[in-house]
Design an enzyme around this catalytic site. Sequence first.
Site, PDB file in Angstrom:
ATOM      1  N   GLN A 143      43.764 116.264 -42.252  1.00 17.54           N
ATOM      2  CA  GLN A 143      44.238 114.885 -42.285  1.00 17.54           C
ATOM      3  C   GLN A 143      43.956 114.250 -43.640  1.00 17.54           C
ATOM      4  O   GLN A 143      43.228 114.791 -44.468  1.00 17.54           O
ATOM      5  CB  GLN A 143      43.539 114.082 -41.183  1.00 17.54           C
ATOM      6  N   ASP A 153      32.363 109.801 -37.730  1.00 16.36           N
ATOM      7  CA  ASP A 153      31.893 108.726 -38.595  1.00 16.36           C
ATOM      8  C   ASP A 153      30.426 108.404 -38.375  1.00 16.36           C
ATOM      9  O   ASP A 153      29.815 107.662 -39.155  1.00 16.36           O
ATOM     10  CB  ASP A 153      32.740 107.463 -38.393  1.00 16.36           C
ATOM     11  N   GLU A 194      32.490 117.833 -34.404  1.00 21.16           N
ATOM     12  CA  GLU A 194      33.521 117.199 -35.229  1.00 21.16           C
ATOM     13  C   GLU A 194      34.338 118.279 -35.925  1.00 21.16           C
ATOM     14  O   GLU A 194      33.775 119.236 -36.475  1.00 21.16           O
ATOM     15  CB  GLU A 194      32.885 116.272 -36.265  1.00 21.16           C
ATOM     16  N   ASP A 245      36.560 122.700 -33.474  1.00 17.28           N
ATOM     17  CA  ASP A 245      37.534 122.030 -32.624  1.00 17.28           C
ATOM     18  C   ASP A 245      36.895 121.793 -31.258  1.00 17.28           C
ATOM     19  O   ASP A 245      36.266 122.701 -30.694  1.00 17.28           O
ATOM     20  CB  ASP A 245      38.783 122.907 -32.495  1.00 17.28           C
ATOM     21  N   ALA A 246      37.056 120.583 -30.714  1.00 19.03           N
ATOM     22  CA  ALA A 246      36.373 120.227 -29.470  1.00 19.03           C
ATOM     23  C   ALA A 246      36.758 121.153 -28.327  1.00 19.03           C
ATOM     24  O   ALA A 246      35.898 121.611 -27.555  1.00 19.03           O
ATOM     25  CB  ALA A 246      36.686 118.774 -29.107  1.00 19.03           C
ATOM     26  N   ASP A 276      35.128 110.652 -28.189  1.00 17.29           N
ATOM     27  CA  ASP A 276      35.540 109.629 -29.160  1.00 17.29           C
ATOM     28  C   ASP A 276      36.510 110.258 -30.153  1.00 17.29           C
ATOM     29  O   ASP A 276      36.176 110.509 -31.308  1.00 17.29           O
ATOM     30  CB  ASP A 276      34.307 109.076 -29.875  1.00 17.29           C
TER      31      ASP A 276
END
Length: 524
Positions: free
Chosen positions: A264, A316, A336, A368-369, A387
């Site tokens: 991203q 974050d 994350e 990756d979750a 989240d």
Amino acid sequence: MTTSVATEPVSPSLGRWRAVLLAAVAACAACGIVYELAMLTLSTSLNGGGIVATSLIVAGYIAALGLGALLIKPLLAHAAITFIAVEVLLGIVGGLSAAALYVAFAFVAGSTLVLAVSTALIGCLVGAEVPLLMTLLQRGRAAPSPALDVATDAGRTLANLTAADYLGALLGGLAWPFVLLPQLGMIRGAAATGIVNVVAAAIVAVFLLRRVLSARQLAAALGALAAALALLVTLLVRAQDIEVSTRQQLYADPIIAHRHSAYQDIVVTRRDNDMRLYLDGDLQFSTRDEYRYTESLVYPALGGGAHSVLVLGGGDGLAARELLRQPGLQRIVQVELDPQVVELARTTMRDANGGSLDNPRVQVVIDDALSWLRGSGTDRFDAVIVDLPDPDTPVLGRLYSTEFYALVDRVLSPGGLMVVQAGSPFSTRTAFWRTVSTVHSGGYAVTPYHVYVPTFGDWGFVLARRGDAAPVATLPPEVPPLRYLDQRVLDAATVFSEDVRPRPMEPSTLDNPRVVEDIRRGYY
């Protein structure tokens, strides 16, 4: 009785002609596939991508390939000079495409039109290459031996051309995600590809076509190639300035950090005390009011008195910051996907998250979750906080599926709570209730709730527990002093007015990621 079969005589000069021309075929094919991949990447980064956009780009590009092959037929008699002209145009259009699309997106909101035009032009030019190169290969061949008829000779030429074309496409397909995009970014990556295109054409012109072209044609061809090369080198050198100026145009506040990761585009802005994080242009938090969101996400998940918490997403560090304030919490695992987000959380965003990701009670896992959940083994957590960014792409849609929430059960202790950020029940009403229904379909009893976050507006969450009894939204027994959330506010958060009333929805699954289209349609 034996029959001797004559072989085709190949002179050293003829062998070199074929080798260089086939190498040019491979280089041009590599550039062509890189241009298409760049269009797909830009579509995702700037416009959100999606199945429809991807399908239109791929189908439009393939259709343009065929159109280019047809349009070039009248010029095959002048294949040599036409090939040079096509390569000059392709190098310029392809090399400038990313910069043009980026600037159009920032300044005139016309990126969709530029994307369509660029895809059509590049497709037509790439489609014109194969007939031209086939013609040049045929003209560069000696007459076939008596043992080879014309059809066989043409078939062998086509086989060589096709093999070189597909091999080049493979090289280009590997170069874009593993070399060009991560090392150069979209604008410079496309410009570098254009330079390769022009250089390959120049090699063909100098070494192979100088005897075919007149002196005047050769001079004109080399002049055009030099001009195109100069333009693309200038773009390559000045790309950083273009990116910085254009990117700043997209954001109201000064940019203090930027990363373009493998996943991203990450931007952090600051004006006075207001720091903001954007992922692919979507706002993730503002320090003016993120405490409302973060407290509402974290503390209801701790209502059962959790000692261990799994955070999926939240790179974050804000959720981890609040978790570290909770007495009795012994272990936090933070999963994350993007290491660049974690790096910025530990540096640029450190003041906002209090350095939470460097706390010894926090274990940061880069993965990756969904993949991590599948391989998580026997680890169990008293609470899970999901989240993740809004599911506006199929990749993110996987993480809002029935199958994903079913996997969470593998790591959730008996009686443990899960909280999922679910978007806005007002702005994206269908997507919100779709997420609620999807969590329920994963085997959970659910309690949806929503709060007001000024930056985002009305924002919703799903509190869930395995079983049939819906969990009661409560704060943990020893909650620290909070700026926004208390039990009275949390009780009110579970009430939904008539205009955002609960709606039964079909769940979103891996096979049918309905929530992605819900997000794209927005409110209705």
